[in-house]
Design a protein around this motif. Structure first.
Motif, PDB file in Angstrom:
ATOM      1  N   SER A 110      11.759  32.966   3.704  1.00  0.00           N
ATOM      2  CA  SER A 110      12.958  33.783   3.928  1.00  0.00           C
ATOM      3  C   SER A 110      13.287  33.924   5.402  1.00  0.00           C
ATOM      4  O   SER A 110      14.426  34.237   5.762  1.00  0.00           O
ATOM      5  CB  SER A 110      12.781  35.168   3.298  1.00  0.00           C
ATOM      6  OG  SER A 110      11.702  35.857   3.903  1.00  0.00           O
ATOM      7  N   SER A 111      12.307  33.705   6.269  1.00  0.00           N
ATOM      8  CA  SER A 111      12.570  33.721   7.706  1.00  0.00           C
ATOM      9  C   SER A 111      11.551  32.850   8.414  1.00  0.00           C
ATOM     10  O   SER A 111      10.409  32.707   7.967  1.00  0.00           O
ATOM     11  CB  SER A 111      12.526  35.151   8.261  1.00  0.00           C
ATOM     12  OG  SER A 111      11.238  35.711   8.122  1.00  0.00           O
ATOM     13  N   TYR A 147      16.971  32.224   8.833  1.00  0.00           N
ATOM     14  CA  TYR A 147      16.900  33.332   7.883  1.00  0.00           C
ATOM     15  C   TYR A 147      17.649  32.978   6.605  1.00  0.00           C
ATOM     16  O   TYR A 147      18.689  32.308   6.649  1.00  0.00           O
ATOM     17  CB  TYR A 147      17.488  34.605   8.511  1.00  0.00           C
ATOM     18  CG  TYR A 147      16.755  34.971   9.772  1.00  0.00           C
ATOM     19  CD1 TYR A 147      15.562  35.680   9.720  1.00  0.00           C
ATOM     20  CD2 TYR A 147      17.214  34.531  11.009  1.00  0.00           C
ATOM     21  CE1 TYR A 147      14.848  35.959  10.872  1.00  0.00           C
ATOM     22  CE2 TYR A 147      16.505  34.803  12.169  1.00  0.00           C
ATOM     23  CZ  TYR A 147      15.322  35.517  12.093  1.00  0.00           C
ATOM     24  OH  TYR A 147      14.607  35.775  13.227  1.00  0.00           O
ATOM     25  N   PRO A 270      14.906  40.261   6.506  1.00  0.00           N
ATOM     26  CA  PRO A 270      15.255  39.197   7.456  1.00  0.00           C
ATOM     27  C   PRO A 270      16.404  39.578   8.382  1.00  0.00           C
ATOM     28  O   PRO A 270      16.450  39.151   9.540  1.00  0.00           O
ATOM     29  CB  PRO A 270      15.640  38.030   6.537  1.00  0.00           C
ATOM     30  CG  PRO A 270      14.837  38.258   5.298  1.00  0.00           C
ATOM     31  CD  PRO A 270      14.806  39.752   5.119  1.00  0.00           C
TER      32      PRO A 270
END
Length: 299
Positions: A110-111, A147, A270
Motif C-alpha cells: 500500500s506504500s 501509495y 498511506p
C-alpha cells in the motif's frame, strides 16, 4: 422563584453519507441499462438525507472495468527519475517535490518509501479497488515514493452520471500545476470540516484552470464517455464523510490516496505518509503528473 425551564437538547442535521443521487424503487424491476435506454429516471428517486441506502437498492453494486488496459494487464512498468524526466520534457516544474499519478498500475504494497525506483504491475481500473498509484518524485534527490490510490471515479458516481444526477469525470493525462488547500465542505451533511492538506485543481494563487476530462454517459464505465472539462477535481484522501459503505474510495473525478482525515484523528494511513513526503506546507503550487500505465515502457 419561577420554575427552571427544562433543558431541550439541541439537534443538528442528521449525519449521513448519503448525497444527491438516485436509488432504485424496490417495486420497479428494471436494470440500469434499461433505464438509460428508456431515457427517463422516473423509475428512480433521490434518497432522503438520513436514509440508509443499501447495496440492493443502489445501482452501482458491481465492479466495472476499463478495457483499454486489459491487453497489457499483468505486465510490469518501472517508474524512475529518468522516466519522469522524459514525461515532463523541458517543462518548468514548481519548486519542491512533484506529485505523480499512474492510472492502471499497482504495487504489491500500500506504500513504498523513497527509493531510486519502483516496479508496478498494470491492472485495469475497476472503479471499485485501488487500481492506481499516486506518489512523490523528488527531482533533486532522484528518489520516488508510492501509495495505493485511484485516479478514476467510483461506481456510484459512474451510474449517477449516466442517469444525469451528477458528473463523473476522469482526468486526461498531462502535466499540471495544483494549489495546496482544502477539499470540500461537508456542513450540509452534518460534518463541519473540510479535508485539509489536499491539492486543489484551482484555488487562491492560481491552479491548472479548466482541464479536459472524460465524462461518464453509461453505467458500465468510461466507454463512450464524452469529452468535457472541469475546474474542481482535486487530490485528497480516499475516505471522506460521503463514502458509501459499498464504495472503497470517494471520488466523482478527484484523484485519491488511500487513507483518511478527521479533525479528531488527523491524517491516517498511506495518505499521512504521502503528505509527509510531498511537503506542501509553504508552497504556492505543486506540479502534478498524470500518466496511463499503458504509456510507459513495459519491462
Amino acid at each position: 422563584p419561577a420554575p427552571a425551564k427544562p433543558e431541550v437538547a439541541k439537534t443538528g442535521p442528521a449525519k449521513s453519507s448519503i448525497r444527491e443521487g438516485l436509488i432504485k424503487d424496490p417495486a420497479v424491476r428494471e436494470s440500469p441499462e434499461a433505464a438509460i435506454a428508456r431515457g427517463t429516471g422516473l423509475a428512480w428517486r433521490k434518497p432522503q438525507l438520513g436514509e440508509v441506502v443499501t447495496p440492493d437498492k443502489w445501482l452501482a453494486v458491481r465492479p466495472l472495468s476499463e478495457p483499454g488496459f486489459a491487453a497489457r494487464a499483468g505486465a510490469g512498468v518501472d517508474i524512475t527519475d529518468a522516466v519522469f524526466r522524459e514525461v515532463v520534457g523541458d517543462r518548468e516544474l514548481a519548486a519542491g517535490p512533484v506529485v505523480f499519478a499512474i492510472r492502471g498500475a499497482v504495487s504489491d504494497r500500500s506504500s513504498n518509501p523513497y527509493a531510486s525506483g519502483h516496479r508496478l504491475t498494470i491492472v485495469p481500473p475497476d472503479h471499485l479497488n485501488f487500481c492506481c498509484t499516486i506518489g512523490v518524485w523528488d527531482p533533486e534527490t532522484k528518489q520516488l515514493s508510492t501509495y495505493a490510490a485511484s485516479t478514476v471515479p467510483n461506481r456510484t458516481a459512474i451510474v449517477s452520471s449516466a442517469l444525469g444526477v451528477q458528473a463523473a469525470n476522469m482526468l486526461l493525462p498531462g502535466v499540471f500545476d495544483y494549489v495546496p488547500g482544502s477539499h470540500s465542505n461537508y456542513k450540509k451533511y452534518g460534518f463541519p470540516f473540510s479535508i485539509i492538506g489536499a491539492l486543489r485543481q484551482n484555488g487562491a494563487g492560481g491552479g491548472a484552470g479548466a482541464l479536459k476530462v472524460l465524462r461518464a454517459t453509461t453505467p458500465t464505465g468510461m466507454q463512450g464517455a464524452n469529452v468535457s472539462s472541469t475546474t474542481d477535481d482535486n487530490i485528497h484522501c480516499a475516505e471522506t464523510p460521503l463514502l458509501e459503505p459499498y464504495d472503497r474510495f470517494s471520488s466523482e473525478g478527484c484523484m485519491v490516496v488511500a487513507g483518511r482525515y478527521t479533525p479528531q484523528e488527523g491524517h491516517t494511513g498511506p495518505w499521512a505518509r504521502f503528505l509527509k513526503d510531498a511537503k506542501f506546507k509553504g508552497r504556492s503550487k505543486v506540479t502534478v503528473i498524470l500518466a496511463n500505465s499503458t504509456q510507459l515502457p513495459v519491462v
